[in-house]
Structure formats: C-alpha cells, structure tokens
Write a protein that holds these residues in place. Structure first.
Motif, PDB file in Angstrom:
ATOM      1  N   LEU B 130       0.866  -1.149  -0.081  1.00 39.75           N
ATOM      2  CA  LEU B 130      -0.057   0.051  -0.109  1.00 39.75           C
ATOM      3  C   LEU B 130       0.763   1.296  -0.048  1.00 39.75           C
ATOM      4  CD1 LEU B 130      -2.752  -1.011   2.725  1.00 39.75           C
ATOM      5  CD2 LEU B 130      -2.671  -1.413   0.307  1.00 39.75           C
ATOM      6  N   GLN B 134      -1.914   5.091   3.058  1.00 37.76           N
ATOM      7  CA  GLN B 134      -2.987   4.179   3.212  1.00 37.76           C
ATOM      8  C   GLN B 134      -2.681   3.128   4.301  1.00 37.76           C
ATOM      9  OE1 GLN B 134      -3.115   2.354  -0.714  1.00 37.76           O
ATOM     10  NE2 GLN B 134      -4.272   3.796  -1.550  1.00 37.76           N
ATOM     11  N   ARG B 135      -1.389   2.837   4.142  1.00 35.99           N
ATOM     12  CA  ARG B 135      -0.819   1.839   5.209  1.00 35.99           C
ATOM     13  C   ARG B 135      -1.125   2.340   6.816  1.00 35.99           C
ATOM     14  NH1 ARG B 135       5.419   1.126   4.793  1.00 35.99           N
ATOM     15  NH2 ARG B 135       4.537   1.460   2.569  1.00 35.99           N
ATOM     16  N   THR B 166      -8.419   4.807   4.093  1.00 41.07           N
ATOM     17  CA  THR B 166      -8.862   3.404   4.791  1.00 41.07           C
ATOM     18  C   THR B 166      -9.595   2.495   3.584  1.00 41.07           C
ATOM     19  OG1 THR B 166      -8.872   4.375   6.721  1.00 41.07           O
ATOM     20  CG2 THR B 166     -10.101   2.278   6.568  1.00 41.07           C
ATOM     21  N   GLY B 169      -7.157   1.485   0.880  1.00 46.15           N
ATOM     22  CA  GLY B 169      -6.322   0.662   1.394  1.00 46.15           C
ATOM     23  C   GLY B 169      -6.808  -0.749   1.582  1.00 46.15           C
TER      24      GLY B 169
END
Lengths: 153, 183
Positions: B130, B134-135, B166, B169
């Motif tokens: 990601l 996003q991570r 979120t 991701g």
C-alpha cells in the motif's frame, strides 16, 4: 462479504500476535527506567543546588498518573472486571501520598532520600488530593466502565 | 520505597503496557524489525523528554504516543540511510551490511518462529504494497481499532482523508489478500 470479514479478522489476529523480541522489550524497560532514575537524581541535585526551582516530585506524581491513565485506556477491549482490577493496581501504585506528607526534600541525595517532617508544598497537596479524589470517584462509578473511561478524558 | 524506585516501577509498568502496541504499528508501517525497534525507542525518548503532564501527554498518554510513533515512522522512512537499506544499496558499507544481516535474522525469528509467524509475515508484506498514507490509515483504523477522529489526530489530517485512505487501502488489500492472509 463474509470472506472480507474473515480477512479482516485474520489481519487483526496476525497484527495482535506481533510482539517485540523479548530481549528488546527488556532493553527498553532497563534503559528507560535507568533514564528516569538519572533524570530524577539530576532534578534532586538541581533542587539542592538551588539552580532549578522545578519540583521534581511533580514529575514523579505525573508518572504515576500516566500509569493510571494507561492502565485504564490501553486495554482494548476492557471488561468491567478488568478495569476494576487495573484500577486497584493503579491505586496501589500510588503510595506517593504518604511520601508527600514528608516531602521536604532539601536533604535528598540520589536514591537515598531523607524525609523530614515538614509540611508539603501547597500545590503538591492540591495535586495529590485531586488525584486521590479522581481515583476514589473512579472506584465509586464502576457500574459502567465506559463512563469511567470518559471521566479519564 | 524511595521515590526513585516508585518512578522506576511506574515507568516499567508504563512500558510493559504500551510498547508492544507501538511496536506493532511501527513494524507494519516500516516493514522491518530493526526500524520498528528504532521507532519505538525514539518514541520512548520523546515521551521521557517531554514528560507526562508537562509539554507531553496529559490524560491521554496513549493517543500522544500513537501520534508520536506515526511521526517518528514518517521521519525514519524519509531517511536516506533507510532508503539505501531498503533498496539493498551495497555502498552503505560493511557495518550497515552486518546490521542488515542481524536485522534480517531477528526478522525471520520474529516472523516465522511462532504460531502466527507466517500470517504476520504475509500481513506485513501485504501492507507494504500500500502507499504509506494508506498503510497508516488501515493500520490505525482497522488493525489498532482507533476511531476516525483518533486516527485523524494521529495522522494530522482531516477525518474525510482518513476515511478515503482506509477505503482505498482495504480495497487494495482485498485484491491481494485472499490467498495470502485469509488462505
């Protein structure tokens, strides 16, 4: 959809199973405790020298308060029994009030702290009483742990 | 019991409670055991420097520490040395090569030697695909269970951004996870 939920559960399970290597956890504990000891010793010395008016006891009380906050906020999810147990631990980790009754620390050196019987500083008494009252209020309101957590905020 | 030992005990209890949680975030965020350990150590240093209740955390120590470890991980991931290590640049010298080998050894132990080792390794590797933002969002919201508001504070961005990151991701993870984690 069920597959997606199972994936998330698997991810959370894998995440929660991650732990630091034992030797690293031990090193953090040792190092940080050592640093705190050194900082306290330095603060005591500075107080003795009169070079720094910052009351080192405030830091000590703050650390105890931080443990209390962590004990109650970090456990997720937290059952009512779990909270009660942790609050009891936190309360017992605050023997500081006895010390505050003897908190004239002008003769304190390093880890050998001599305690005289002079009156504690007013701001420290207020601080400690406030903490004690907060703890007592927490114990009195354990019927709903969510309320207790809100109080902690 | 002296105040020093009281404080030491308090600090020890403090660490036992929250370092594993910070470490999990750092490992998933940075993808390497050695860097994750660095991130937690740095966070602890900052916590001690600030001191609870002074310039540092007040009532919500955990929130303060999470925000701090998010920042520390960002700083670490921007370091040239980290980038060199991540790209396997041999120009970084023998000492760093040795360091990398040790980190790898610990990482293998961490990832594979225990019951959930394989799952953990797959989770970390999937998360590394990601984007960094996003991570962060997925780790804070989905894995650590923070609310949108808490995650937005930790990431220092708008709540809408957290929601979008979120969502993106998780969507990306679902493309790659069926045979990796759920399997």
């Amino acid at each position: 959809m069920n597959d997606a939920f199972e994936q998330l559960d698997s991810m959370r399970e894998a995440f929660d199973s991650i732990e630091p290597a034992p030797h690293q956890q031990e090193r953090w504990q040792t190092d940080v405790v050592r640093v705190v000891d050194v900082m306290l010793a330095r603060e005591v010395k500075e107080q003795m020298d009169g070079s720094d008016p910052v009351p080192w006891r405030t830091m000590w009380i703050s650390a105890a308060a931080a443990v209390l906050a962590l004990s109650t906020l970090l456990v997720n999810p937290l059952s009512q029994d779990g909270l009660r147990e942790r609050l009891a631990e936190a309360r017992s980790a605050l023997p500081t009030f006895d010390f505050l009754q003897h908190a004239e620390d002008d003769t304190a050196v390093g880890s050998d702290v001599a305690m005289n019987d002079g009156p504690p500083a007013p701001e420290l008494v207020t601080h400690s009483e406030s903490l004690a009252q907060s703890l007592d209020a927490l114990f009195a309101n354990l019927s709903n742990w969510q309320d207790v957590l809100l109080m902690m905020h | 019991m002296t105040p020093q030992s009281d404080t030491s005990n308090a600090a020890a209890a403090l660490l036992a409670e929250f370092t594993p949680r910070l470490y999990r975030y750092a490992l998933v965020r940075l993808g390497r055991v050695d860097l994750a350990e660095d991130a937690v150590s740095e966070t602890l240093c900052r916590l001690i420097e600030k001191g609870p209740g002074v310039d540092g955390p007040r009532s919500h120590v955990h929130g303060w520490c999470v925000r701090c470890v998010v920042n520390v991980c960002r700083e670490i991931s921007r370091r040239p040395r980290t980038q060199a290590l991540n790209t396997g640049d041999d120009a970084c010298g023998t000492q760093q090569a040795s360091y990398r080998m040790e980190a790898y050894r610990i990482e293998r132990w961490q990832m594979a030697a225990t019951e959930h080792g394989q799952q953990r390794a797959e989770l970390v590797h999937a998360m590394l695909r990601l984007s960094e933002r996003q991570r962060e969002a997925v780790t804070l919201r989905v894995l650590m269970g923070l609310s949108v508001a808490e995650a937005s504070q930790a990431m220092q961005c708008a709540q809408g951004t957290v929601k979008a990151l979120t969502h993106q991701g998780l969507h990306a993870l679902r493309q790659q996870l069926p045979e990796e984690v759920a399997g």
